[in-house]
Design a protein around this motif. Structure first.
Motif, PDB file in Angstrom:
ATOM      1  N   GLY A   7       0.870  -1.043   0.002  1.00 41.07           N
ATOM      2  CA  GLY A   7      -0.089  -0.076  -0.064  1.00 41.07           C
ATOM      3  C   GLY A   7       0.970   1.401  -0.101  1.00 41.07           C
ATOM      4  O   GLY A   7       0.486   2.383  -0.614  1.00 41.07           O
ATOM      5  N   ALA A   8       1.972   1.158   0.737  1.00 45.32           N
ATOM      6  CA  ALA A   8       2.813   2.405   0.855  1.00 45.32           C
ATOM      7  C   ALA A   8       3.495   2.666  -0.556  1.00 45.32           C
ATOM      8  O   ALA A   8       3.761   3.903  -1.039  1.00 45.32           O
ATOM      9  CB  ALA A   8       3.931   2.404   1.869  1.00 45.32           C
ATOM     10  N   ARG A   9       3.744   1.626  -1.171  1.00 47.77           N
ATOM     11  CA  ARG A   9       4.585   1.845  -2.297  1.00 47.77           C
ATOM     12  C   ARG A   9       3.704   2.081  -3.554  1.00 47.77           C
ATOM     13  O   ARG A   9       4.083   2.836  -4.529  1.00 47.77           O
ATOM     14  CB  ARG A   9       5.328   0.515  -2.673  1.00 47.77           C
ATOM     15  CG  ARG A   9       6.387  -0.045  -1.961  1.00 47.77           C
ATOM     16  CD  ARG A   9       7.277  -1.361  -2.189  1.00 47.77           C
ATOM     17  NE  ARG A   9       7.867  -1.137  -3.741  1.00 47.77           N
ATOM     18  CZ  ARG A   9       8.914  -0.216  -3.945  1.00 47.77           C
ATOM     19  NH1 ARG A   9       9.558   0.264  -3.047  1.00 47.77           N
ATOM     20  NH2 ARG A   9       9.565  -0.161  -5.160  1.00 47.77           N
ATOM     21  N   PRO A  13       0.333  10.588  -4.326  1.00 50.95           N
ATOM     22  CA  PRO A  13       1.753  10.160  -4.388  1.00 50.95           C
ATOM     23  C   PRO A  13       2.589   9.544  -3.256  1.00 50.95           C
ATOM     24  O   PRO A  13       1.746   9.409  -2.259  1.00 50.95           O
ATOM     25  CB  PRO A  13       2.286  12.015  -4.236  1.00 50.95           C
ATOM     26  CG  PRO A  13       1.047  12.170  -3.329  1.00 50.95           C
ATOM     27  CD  PRO A  13      -0.089  11.828  -3.516  1.00 50.95           C
ATOM     28  N   ARG A  14       3.541   8.999  -3.604  1.00 57.46           N
ATOM     29  CA  ARG A  14       4.205   8.239  -2.524  1.00 57.46           C
ATOM     30  C   ARG A  14       4.766   8.812  -1.576  1.00 57.46           C
ATOM     31  O   ARG A  14       5.448   9.781  -1.761  1.00 57.46           O
ATOM     32  CB  ARG A  14       5.335   7.196  -3.297  1.00 57.46           C
ATOM     33  CG  ARG A  14       6.042   6.180  -2.415  1.00 57.46           C
ATOM     34  CD  ARG A  14       7.199   5.398  -2.986  1.00 57.46           C
ATOM     35  NE  ARG A  14       6.572   4.429  -4.251  1.00 57.46           N
ATOM     36  CZ  ARG A  14       7.258   3.765  -4.947  1.00 57.46           C
ATOM     37  NH1 ARG A  14       8.691   3.796  -4.810  1.00 57.46           N
ATOM     38  NH2 ARG A  14       6.684   3.026  -5.818  1.00 57.46           N
ATOM     39  N   ASP A  17       7.798   8.679   4.240  1.00 58.97           N
ATOM     40  CA  ASP A  17       7.682   8.279   5.770  1.00 58.97           C
ATOM     41  C   ASP A  17       7.042   6.959   6.047  1.00 58.97           C
ATOM     42  O   ASP A  17       7.158   6.140   6.900  1.00 58.97           O
ATOM     43  CB  ASP A  17       7.019   9.447   6.571  1.00 58.97           C
ATOM     44  CG  ASP A  17       5.774   9.961   5.966  1.00 58.97           C
ATOM     45  OD1 ASP A  17       5.482   9.660   4.739  1.00 58.97           O
ATOM     46  OD2 ASP A  17       4.804  10.288   6.695  1.00 58.97           O
ATOM     47  N   LEU A  18       5.738   6.893   5.091  1.00 57.34           N
ATOM     48  CA  LEU A  18       4.902   5.692   4.977  1.00 57.34           C
ATOM     49  C   LEU A  18       5.837   4.418   4.458  1.00 57.34           C
ATOM     50  O   LEU A  18       5.759   3.361   5.194  1.00 57.34           O
ATOM     51  CB  LEU A  18       3.581   5.904   4.187  1.00 57.34           C
ATOM     52  CG  LEU A  18       2.599   6.852   4.666  1.00 57.34           C
ATOM     53  CD1 LEU A  18       1.481   7.000   3.752  1.00 57.34           C
ATOM     54  CD2 LEU A  18       2.421   6.960   6.071  1.00 57.34           C
ATOM     55  N   THR A  19       6.445   4.407   3.642  1.00 53.51           N
ATOM     56  CA  THR A  19       7.342   3.438   2.950  1.00 53.51           C
ATOM     57  C   THR A  19       8.279   3.065   4.385  1.00 53.51           C
ATOM     58  O   THR A  19       8.328   2.008   4.337  1.00 53.51           O
ATOM     59  CB  THR A  19       8.031   4.102   1.863  1.00 53.51           C
ATOM     60  OG1 THR A  19       7.032   4.411   0.738  1.00 53.51           O
ATOM     61  CG2 THR A  19       8.983   2.652   1.120  1.00 53.51           C
ATOM     62  N   ALA A  20       9.053   4.136   4.773  1.00 54.86           N
ATOM     63  CA  ALA A  20       9.937   3.508   5.759  1.00 54.86           C
ATOM     64  C   ALA A  20       9.272   2.848   7.029  1.00 54.86           C
ATOM     65  O   ALA A  20       9.864   1.812   7.618  1.00 54.86           O
ATOM     66  CB  ALA A  20      10.508   4.861   6.285  1.00 54.86           C
ATOM     67  N   LEU A  21       8.425   3.348   7.366  1.00 50.73           N
ATOM     68  CA  LEU A  21       7.434   2.861   8.575  1.00 50.73           C
ATOM     69  C   LEU A  21       6.995   1.408   7.902  1.00 50.73           C
ATOM     70  O   LEU A  21       7.116   0.469   9.002  1.00 50.73           O
ATOM     71  CB  LEU A  21       6.280   3.559   8.971  1.00 50.73           C
ATOM     72  CG  LEU A  21       6.624   5.075   9.583  1.00 50.73           C
ATOM     73  CD1 LEU A  21       5.406   5.937   9.833  1.00 50.73           C
ATOM     74  CD2 LEU A  21       7.241   4.588  11.045  1.00 50.73           C
ATOM     75  N   GLY A  71      -3.232   8.580   7.791  1.00 51.17           N
ATOM     76  CA  GLY A  71      -4.518   9.326   8.107  1.00 51.17           C
ATOM     77  C   GLY A  71      -4.229  10.845   7.712  1.00 51.17           C
ATOM     78  O   GLY A  71      -5.123  11.795   7.777  1.00 51.17           O
ATOM     79  N   GLU A  72      -3.026  11.197   7.682  1.00 49.46           N
ATOM     80  CA  GLU A  72      -2.835  12.567   7.734  1.00 49.46           C
ATOM     81  C   GLU A  72      -2.580  13.180   6.122  1.00 49.46           C
ATOM     82  O   GLU A  72      -2.093  12.462   5.502  1.00 49.46           O
ATOM     83  CB  GLU A  72      -1.470  12.873   8.759  1.00 49.46           C
ATOM     84  CG  GLU A  72      -1.892  12.695   9.989  1.00 49.46           C
ATOM     85  CD  GLU A  72      -0.578  12.822  10.943  1.00 49.46           C
ATOM     86  OE1 GLU A  72      -0.627  13.214  12.147  1.00 49.46           O
ATOM     87  OE2 GLU A  72       0.605  12.984  10.362  1.00 49.46           O
ATOM     88  N   PRO A  73      -2.874  14.279   6.165  1.00 46.48           N
ATOM     89  CA  PRO A  73      -2.394  14.765   4.741  1.00 46.48           C
ATOM     90  C   PRO A  73      -1.169  15.000   4.297  1.00 46.48           C
ATOM     91  O   PRO A  73      -0.171  15.056   5.038  1.00 46.48           O
ATOM     92  CB  PRO A  73      -3.212  16.439   4.896  1.00 46.48           C
ATOM     93  CG  PRO A  73      -2.945  16.754   6.043  1.00 46.48           C
ATOM     94  CD  PRO A  73      -3.289  15.548   6.917  1.00 46.48           C
TER      95      PRO A  73
END
Length: 231
Positions: A7-9, A13-14, A17-21, A71-73
Motif C-alpha cells: 500500500g505504501a509503495r 503520491p508516494r 515516511d509511510l514506506t519507511a514505517l 491518515g494525515e494530509p
C-alpha cells in the motif's frame, strides 16, 4: 505487514515516511521470527522470550504510528497542540509505560510461565520483580492522572488529549487490576494470557496519547492559540 508495504509503495503520491514505517514492520517481523527460532534452540531461555515480547511491543508502536501518519494530509508537518510542559509529561508517561513493559517481562521470566516446566528461569525473586513492576505501573497511572488534572485546567490540553487520555486511564487501571489479581491467585495461565493481551492494548493507547500531542493542521478540530486558555 505485506499489505502495508504494498500500500505504501503503490500510494500516489508516494510518501517516504509511510514506506519507511512499513519496512520497519517487515524488519521487525523478520527479527522476531529469528528470535523465536533462537528461543527454541536455547530451550526457551527467558531472556530470549523477553526479547520476543519487547520487540512485539515495538511493532505495536510502529504499526500505530503508520496508521496515524497514513491518515494525515500529504506534505503537512504536524504541529504541537499542547504546551511544552504537557508534551514533556506525555513523553515521560510513554517512557514509564515502556519501562513497565520491560519490568513486566522480567516478572514473567522469573515466574512459572516462562516456557515449560524444564525451562530456565531468571534468577530474580518473583515478589521483588513484581513490586518493581507494580511501582512502574503505579507511576504511569499517577502521571496519567496528573495529565487528567491538567486537562481540567486548560482547554487546549483537554481538546487535544481528552479522548486518548481517558482511553489510557481505563485500559491502564484495568490492566493493573488484572496484574494484581493474577499475582494474588498464583498467576493462573488464563489471567497471564489476558495480562499479556492487555499489555499490547496499553502500548497502543500510550502511543496514541503521545501522537495526539501533535497533529497535521488539516486534521485539527481546534487550532492551538498562542497561549493556554484557563477554563
Amino acid at each position: 505487514v505485506i499489505a502495508a508495504v504494498l500500500g505504501a509503495r503503490k500510494r500516489t503520491p508516494r510518501r517516504n515516511d509511510l514506506t519507511a514505517l512499513s519496512w520497519w514492520l517487515v524488519f521487525g517481523v523478520l527479527a522476531n521470527a529469528i528470535i523465536g527460532g533462537i528461543s527454541v534452540k536455547v530451550d526457551l531461555h527467558p531472556m530470549w522470550i523477553q526479547s520476543h515480547l519487547l520487540l512485539s511491543m515495538f511493532l505495536i508502536v510502529m504499526g500505530t504510528l503508520l496508521v496515524r501518519r497514513a491518515g494525515e494530509p500529504d506534505g503537512v508537518a504536524p504541529v504541537r497542540l499542547v504546551d511544552p510542559l504537557t508534551e514533556r509529561v506525555v513523553w515521560a508517561h510513554f517512557a514509564l509505560c515502556c519501562l513497565a513493559m520491560f519490568t513486566g517481562s522480567i516478572v514473567t521470566g522469573a515466574g512459572p510461565h516462562a516456557g515449560d516446566e524444564t525451562a530456565e528461569r531468571l534468577g530474580v525473586a518473583i515478589p521483588t520483580a513484581a513490586r518493581i513492576h507494580g511501582s512502574t505501573v503505579m507511576a504511569a497511572i499517577a502521571v496519567a492522572l496528573f495529565l487528567a488534572w491538567r486537562s481540567m485546567r486548560y482547554t487546549q490540553v483537554r481538546r487535544a488529549l481528552q479522548h486518548a487520555l481517558s482511553t489510557w486511564i481505563v485500559v491502564g487501571v484495568v490492566q493493573a487490576a488484572i496484574g494484581y489479581l493474577q499475582y494474588f491467585n498464583d498467576v493462573p495461565e488464563l489471567l497471564v494470557g489476558i495480562h499479556v493481551a492487555g499489555a499490547t492494548t496499553v502500548m497502543w493507547a500510550s502511543t496514541v496519547l503521545l501522537l495526539d500531542t501533535r497533529r497535521a493542521p488539516q486534521s485539527i478540530e481546534h487550532p492551538l492559540s498562542a497561549e493556554l486558555v484557563r477554563t
